[in-house]
Write a protein that holds these residues in place. Structure first.
Motif, PDB file in Angstrom:
ATOM      1  N   HIS A 240      50.207 -16.821  28.397  1.00 58.57           N
ATOM      2  CA  HIS A 240      50.213 -16.945  26.933  1.00 58.57           C
ATOM      3  C   HIS A 240      48.917 -16.412  26.346  1.00 58.57           C
ATOM      4  N   ARG A 241      47.801 -16.704  26.990  1.00 56.10           N
ATOM      5  CA  ARG A 241      46.497 -16.229  26.498  1.00 56.10           C
ATOM      6  C   ARG A 241      46.442 -14.706  26.497  1.00 56.10           C
ATOM      7  N   MET A 242      47.007 -14.076  27.515  1.00 56.47           N
ATOM      8  CA  MET A 242      46.953 -12.619  27.612  1.00 56.47           C
ATOM      9  C   MET A 242      48.009 -11.946  26.738  1.00 56.47           C
ATOM     10  N   PHE A 243      49.196 -12.539  26.648  1.00 56.61           N
ATOM     11  CA  PHE A 243      50.298 -11.903  25.934  1.00 56.61           C
ATOM     12  C   PHE A 243      50.262 -12.187  24.435  1.00 56.61           C
ATOM     13  N   GLY A 244      49.858 -13.383  24.051  1.00 56.90           N
ATOM     14  CA  GLY A 244      49.866 -13.750  22.637  1.00 56.90           C
ATOM     15  C   GLY A 244      51.064 -14.611  22.285  1.00 56.90           C
ATOM     16  N   ASP A 245      51.279 -14.784  20.979  1.00 57.27           N
ATOM     17  CA  ASP A 245      52.257 -15.764  20.469  1.00 57.27           C
ATOM     18  C   ASP A 245      53.631 -15.184  20.167  1.00 57.27           C
ATOM     19  N   ARG A 246      53.867 -13.915  20.421  1.00 53.94           N
ATOM     20  CA  ARG A 246      55.102 -13.288  19.939  1.00 53.94           C
ATOM     21  C   ARG A 246      56.361 -13.932  20.510  1.00 53.94           C
ATOM     22  N   LEU A 247      56.275 -14.489  21.692  1.00 52.89           N
ATOM     23  CA  LEU A 247      57.442 -15.124  22.309  1.00 52.89           C
ATOM     24  C   LEU A 247      57.253 -16.632  22.480  1.00 52.89           C
ATOM     25  N   GLY A 248      56.223 -17.175  21.877  1.00 44.85           N
ATOM     26  CA  GLY A 248      55.975 -18.605  21.992  1.00 44.85           C
ATOM     27  C   GLY A 248      55.361 -18.961  23.332  1.00 44.85           C
ATOM     28  N   ARG A 249      55.697 -20.154  23.815  1.00 40.04           N
ATOM     29  CA  ARG A 249      55.173 -20.628  25.091  1.00 40.04           C
ATOM     30  C   ARG A 249      56.093 -20.199  26.234  1.00 40.04           C
ATOM     31  N   PHE A 250      55.524 -20.168  27.436  1.00 49.85           N
ATOM     32  CA  PHE A 250      56.270 -19.722  28.604  1.00 49.85           C
ATOM     33  C   PHE A 250      56.464 -20.857  29.600  1.00 49.85           C
ATOM     34  N   GLN A 251      57.572 -20.783  30.329  1.00 49.53           N
ATOM     35  CA  GLN A 251      57.854 -21.720  31.408  1.00 49.53           C
ATOM     36  C   GLN A 251      58.285 -20.938  32.637  1.00 49.53           C
ATOM     37  N   CYS A 252      57.603 -21.140  33.755  1.00 50.70           N
ATOM     38  CA  CYS A 252      57.923 -20.420  34.986  1.00 50.70           C
ATOM     39  C   CYS A 252      59.263 -20.889  35.545  1.00 50.70           C
ATOM     40  N   LEU A 253      60.056 -19.944  36.035  1.00 53.14           N
ATOM     41  CA  LEU A 253      61.380 -20.249  36.561  1.00 53.14           C
ATOM     42  C   LEU A 253      61.543 -19.899  38.033  1.00 53.14           C
TER      43      LEU A 253
END
Length: 384
Positions: A240-253
């Motif tokens: 998230h820190r590297m990509f930014g907010d465009r897709l919100g938060r991430f969850q590993c699958l």
């Protein structure tokens, strides 16, 4: 000279070699005289028994080809818009399918699903499938292969087995971290390419679900090893820190995987009766997802070049193979040049270069006459 065992022997049953075998089967009066050698006919598994982690971004031209070959997988995710940006600098560019007049810019499939669809089509094509891996050896008027302790021969040999091309070599000092994540604010049909000082970071829509993305994060080898070893919640925060907010938060699958990155490119024409296509001719940096698309264009043009010869396989194929190699050269080297330049230019750490990159992205966004030629090349390659 004895009659060769086969007209054509293709060494390597990955996506490019399988596509070529299907193309040739449709043009040959005797498809059983086309042999495909590989160890991947039970698709969906590595040699070590694991599932292949790769997702593949296929452009519109590649999808049309695979659909024509009845080898398009049942599940795919469309790419309608590509968003290109640079971390920490101004400037971004949007490429949309509408401005290029196509139903989609591309599609994302899993490696396993694509290979399974291709091999299913091959089992109905008449092509001879041999569970073997072999390197062709030039002979007088034919090419020799070894299979189960006996010699096979072919009038034409095609290397498509991922053997490292001999010629230009560049090691990027980058590894790619592959991850599958769920986004809290997905954007259906959007793919993202974000340039950072460590290397490009791509987020591709995943065929699994609309809110799932395949991540390709290119960075220094030591950083890649660290990212692979992080607990999921720490990796999600770092992404998230590297990509930014465009897709919100991430969850590993899924489990993360790491691959080294390098450019290897050599000649298409190995000998008068042996040619290389796909990864056996060139392996590229994954930026812009051009490697397999280029390999499929190799296969399509080689199939077209050999079509008249398949009706007269007793004649010399060498002039047709030499012509094929010459016709493929501009597209191969332009595509390799683009994918070589981009990850190096945006990761210099030089502020002037980074600002210039931002201005270039802004110019592409504001000027369709600059954007469309690049987009069309990425969409369908250089036509000759």
């Amino acid at each position: 000279m004895d009659t060769p065992t086969y007209d054509i022997v293709i060494s390597g049953a990955g996506p490019a070699g399988s596509a070529l075998a299907l193309i040739l089967a449709g043009k040959s009066p005797r498809p059983e005289r086309i042999a495909l050698l590989g160890r991947q006919f039970h698709a969906g598994r590595h040699q070590d028994g694991g599932v292949d982690p790769r997702t593949l971004a296929l452009n519109h031209g590649s999808r049309v080809l695979l659909e024509q070959l009845n080898s398009w997988p049942a599940e795919s995710a469309s790419i309608d818009t590509v968003h290109v940006s640079q971390r920490g600098r101004l400037g971004r560019a949007l490429i949309t399918h509408d401005e290029l007049g196509v139903p989609r810019l591309g599609s994302v499939v899993t490696y396993d699903a694509l290979l399974a669809a291709q091999h299913q089509a091959l089992r109905q094509s008449g092509v001879t499938l041999l569970e073997a891996a072999s390197t062709p050896l030039p002979g007088p008027g034919h090419v020799l292969f070894q299979h189960e302790g006996r010699d096979l021969s072919g009038s034409v040999a095609i290397q498509s087995d991922g053997a490292r091309p001999q010629g230009i070599e560049r090691h990027y000092k980058q590894h790619a971290v592959l991850a599958t994540v769920r986004a809290s604010r997905p954007r259906k049909g959007w793919a993202f390419e974000r340039f950072t000082r460590q290397g490009p970071l791509a987020a591709l829509p995943h065929p699994q679900q609309d809110d799932v993305y395949g991540i390709v994060w290119c960075c220094a080898p030591e950083d890649a090893a660290r990212l692979q070893a992080l607990p999921d919640h720490e990796f999600e925060t770092a992404l998230h820190r590297m990509f930014g907010d465009r897709l919100g938060r991430f969850q590993c699958l899924a489990e993360r995987h790491v691959f080294p990155l390098a450019l290897h490119a050599g000649p298409s024409l190995i000998s008068d009766r042996t040619v290389a296509i796909g990864n056996a001719a060139q392996t590229l940096h994954p930026v812009a997802g051009q490697g397999l698309n280029l390999g499929l264009r190799d296969a399509a043009q080689l199939g077209q070049a050999l079509a008249p010869w398949l009706a007269r396989p007793h004649t010399d194929p060498s002039p047709l193979l030499a012509r094929f190699a010459g016709m493929r050269r501009p597209d191969r080297w332009l595509t390799a040049g683009i994918t070589d330049f981009l990850p190096r230019a945006f990761s210099t750490g030089n502020p002037l270069v980074e600002h210039a990159g931002g201005l270039a992205l802004l110019a592409l966004d504001l000027a369709p006459f600059l954007r469309k030629p690049l987009a069309r090349h990425l969409l369908q390659g250089l036509r000759t």
